[in-house]
Design an enzyme around this catalytic site. Structure first.
Site, PDB file in Angstrom:
ATOM      1  N   GLY A 200      41.777  37.215 116.046  1.00  0.00           N
ATOM      2  CA  GLY A 200      41.552  36.521 117.313  1.00  0.00           C
ATOM      3  C   GLY A 200      41.276  35.049 117.104  1.00  0.00           C
ATOM      4  N   GLY A 205      35.384  34.709 116.387  1.00  0.00           N
ATOM      5  CA  GLY A 205      35.248  34.907 114.945  1.00  0.00           C
ATOM      6  C   GLY A 205      33.862  34.547 114.441  1.00  0.00           C
ATOM      7  N   GLU A 222      41.073  37.072 110.789  1.00  0.00           N
ATOM      8  CA  GLU A 222      42.429  36.550 110.959  1.00  0.00           C
ATOM      9  C   GLU A 222      42.418  35.681 112.215  1.00  0.00           C
ATOM     10  OE1 GLU A 222      44.872  36.737 108.943  1.00  0.00           O
ATOM     11  OE2 GLU A 222      44.069  38.187 107.526  1.00  0.00           O
ATOM     12  N   CYS A 257      49.683  33.485 116.366  1.00  0.00           N
ATOM     13  CA  CYS A 257      48.779  32.724 115.506  1.00  0.00           C
ATOM     14  C   CYS A 257      49.517  31.831 114.527  1.00  0.00           C
ATOM     15  CB  CYS A 257      47.839  33.672 114.766  1.00  0.00           C
ATOM     16  SG  CYS A 257      48.697  34.929 113.794  1.00  0.00           S
TER      17      CYS A 257
END
Length: 488
Positions: A200, A205, A222, A257
Site C-alpha cells: 500500500g 506503512g 511494499e 506502484c
C-alpha cells in the site's frame, strides 16, 4: 440495540485475539509444515483461478473497470505462474543448505534449515486486489505458515469474492480471510504476528510498522514512490513510447506502484516524445479515451478528487499539452501529459498514482541522475537509451527498488529477480524463491561429534592456551602450525 447476530459479526480486538489463538494452535500441530499440505493448497489455488476466471474478471471490472486482458494477464495468470513455480521448486526450496565449517569446530558439519515463521498477516492493496492479495499468500503457504489475509476495502467486489472462494478451495483452519476497513485492520494490528506483509502507501506503512514494533514483529512493506523515466535521444522513439504507454496507462490507468510517475528528458527530445505519445495514445485509446473500454477507471471519488486537485493547481493546469478530460460521474480521467511542470508543484511532491504524466526538462541527460537522487528512493527507475556508458551510470548511481533499461515494469515478470523497495519505497522483497524466503526463518544448525574435544577452551586459562585459541580462531592452517610450535 445491536442484535445477537450483529454482535457475533463484529470483528474487534477480542475476535482478532481469538482468531490468532486458533491459528497458533493449528500451526503448533505441525499441519502446515508438511510438503503435502503446502502443495495441495497451491494446486487448489490454481484450480480456483481456472474454475472462477470469469467471476474474478467480473469483480475486478466492478472495482476498477479493469479491462479483461489486464485482469487475466496481469492478475490471474501471474498468480497461476507463481503457484506453478512454487509447486515445481518447493522440494528444492525446503531442503537444508549445506554450510562450511571451520577448524575451530572440527570435526563438525553445518546446514541452514528453512523453517516457517508461524502465523503471519497479509494486508493487500486495492489496485491489483486479486494478485496482491494472493501472490504473498503463495509465499506464506510455500513456507509452511498459517495466515490471515486482509483484502482492501477499496476493492469491495474482489474482497467479497476472496472471502467467498478461499474457504471453498483452501484449508479454512489455517488460512483465514478478514474483510473490513480501518477498525478491522486496527484490531488485527493489535495482535502479535510472526510477520506482517503490507502492500500500500507510505502513510499506512508507517502505521503498520509502528504496530509491528510493539511486538518486535518483522515486516515486509511494499510501498511505492515517484518512479522516474529518463528518456535519452537517439533511440527508437516509437517502441519507447509504446512501452511507456503500456507501463503507464496500460497498467490500471497509472494506478500501479511501479507506474512511471514522471519523465525526465532534454528539450530537443521532449517535443518529439510528446508528439509520439499523442500519436500512439490515439492509436491505442481513440480520439475520446474516456469512452475506451481498455482504460481502467479511478478507484473511487476520493482518489478522483485527489488527482483533480493535482491537475487544477494554477501552475500545473496551464502545462497540460494533451488530455486532461474528466468524467466525474464514471470516475474516469483521460491520459494526460504535462510539460515542464514546476518542481515545487503538488504533482511533483507526492506519488501521482493515476493517469497524469509530467515531463521535466533538463539541459543534459546526466542531470537527471541528481534530480532523481534529490528525492526519496523510488520503487522503480527506468531509462531508455542506447548509450552503454549511460546505462552503467544509471545502474550505479540511481538507488531504487528495481531498475529497468528500455522498458517499463517488466522486471515484475522475472521470478529470479527480487521485487521490493528501498528506503521510503519499502523494505523486504518477494516473488519466486524470494517469496518463500520472505516467510521463512533460515535457522543455523551445527552438528558436532564428541570426538576432538580440546582442553584449550576450558579453564584454567594460560598464555599458551590464549596463543593457540587466537590461532584457531583464524582457521588458517599455517598460523595454527606456528602457534603449536610456539612461534606466534
Amino acid at each position: 440495540m445491536a442484535t445477537e447476530e450483529e454482535k457475533q459479526m463484529v470483528f474487534d480486538v477480542e475476535a482478532a485475539n481469538m482468531l490468532t489463538k486458533e491459528l497458533r494452535d493449528v500451526f503448533a500441530s505441525g499441519k502446515t509444515r508438511s510438503y503435502e499440505w503446502r502443495i495441495s493448497q497451491l494446486k487448489s489455488m490454481i484450480k480456483m483461478c481456472d474454475e472462477h476466471e470469469e467471476d474474478i474478471v467480473d469483480a475486478l471490472h466492478q472495482d476498477l473497470s479493469k479491462p479483461k486482458l489486464e485482469s487475466i494477464v496481469y492478475e490471474i495468470t501471474m498468480l497461476k505462474n507463481s503457484c506453478t513455480l512454487a509447486i515445481k521448486e518447493l522440494k528444492q526450496w525446503m531442503m537444508p543448505e549445506k554450510a562450511k565449517t571451520s577448524l575451530l569446530t572440527f570435526p563438525s558439519s553445518a546446514e541452514i534449515v528453512p523453517e516457517p515463521l508461524g502465523v503471519v498477516l497479509i494486508i493487500s492493496a486495492w489496485n491489483y486486489p486479486f494478485l496482491l492479495s494472493l501472490d504473498p499468500l503463495v509465499g506464506a503457504i510455500a513456507a509452511g505458515n498459517a495466515m490471515v489475509l486482509k483484502p482492501s476495502e477499496f476493492s469491495p467486489a474482489t474482497s467479497s469474492l476472496l472471502a467467498k472462494l478461499l474457504p471453498e478451495y483452501l484449508d479454512i483452519s489455517s488460512i483465514k480471510v478478514v474483510e473490513g476497513a480501518v477498525s478491522e485492520t486496527s484490531a488485527l494490528l493489535e495482535q502479535k504476528w510472526d510477520k506482517i506483509f503490507y502492500t500500500g502507501n507510505g502513510i499506512v506503512g508507517r502505521i503498520v510498522m509502528a504496530a509491528a514494533a510493539k511486538h518486535l514483529t518483522p515486516v515486509v512493506l511494499e510501498l511505492g514512490g515517484k518512479s522516474p523515466v529518463v528518456v535519452d535521444s537517439a533511440i527508437d522513439l516509437q517502441i519507447a513510447t509504446r512501452r511507456l504507454i503500456a507501463g503507464k496507462w496500460g497498467c490500471n490507468n497509472g494506478q500501479a506502484c511501479v507506474s512511471p510517475d514522471y519523465i525526465i528528458t532534454t528539450k530537443d527530445c521532449a517535443d518529439k516524445l510528446v508528439d509520439s505519445l499523442k500519436k500512439e495514445l490515439e492509436t491505442f485509446y481513440g480520439k475520446n479515451p474516456l469512452e475506451s473500454k481498455d482504460l481502467s477507471r479511478i478507484v473511487n471519488s476520493k482518489h478522483f478528487s485527489r488527482l483533480t486537485k493535482l491537475l487544477d493547481e494554477d501552475k500545473v493546469s496551464r502545462k497540460i499539452v494533451y488530455g486532461g478530460e474528466r468524467d466525474e460521474a464514471n470516475l474516469k480521467i483521460s491520459p494526460t501529459i504535462l510539460v515542464d511542470v514546476p518542481c515545487d508543484s503538488l504533482i511533483m511532491k507526492e506519488e501521482i498514482f493515476g493517469p497524469l504524466l509530467p515531463i521535466l526538462i533538463v539541459s543534459k541527460i546526466e542531470d537527471s541522475f541528481d534530480m532523481i537522487n534529490s528525492g526519496t528512493k523510488p520503487l522503480a527507475a527506468y531509462l531508455f537509451t542506447n548509450n552503454k556508458k549511460l546505462k552503467e551510470q544509471f545502474v550505479m548511481s540511481v538507488s531504487a527498488g528495481g531498475v529497468v533499461i528500455n522498458d517499463i515494469a517488466m522486471h515484475l515478470a522475472i521470478h529470479t529477480l527480487p521485487f521490493g523497495g528501498v528506503g521510503e519505497s519499502g523494505t523486504g522483497s518477494y516473488h519466486g524463491k524470494f517469496s518463500f524466503d520472505a516467510f521463512s526463518h533460515k535457522k543455523a544448525v551445527l552438528y558436532r561429534s564428541f570426538m576432538g574435544d580440546a582442553a584449550l577452551r576450558y579453564p584454567p586459562y594460560t598464555r599458551g592456551k590464549l596463543r593457540l585459541m587466537k590461532a584457531f580462531m583464524t582457521s588458517n592452517f599455517w598460523t595454527i602450525l606456528r602457534a603449536l610450535f610456539g612461534r606466534s
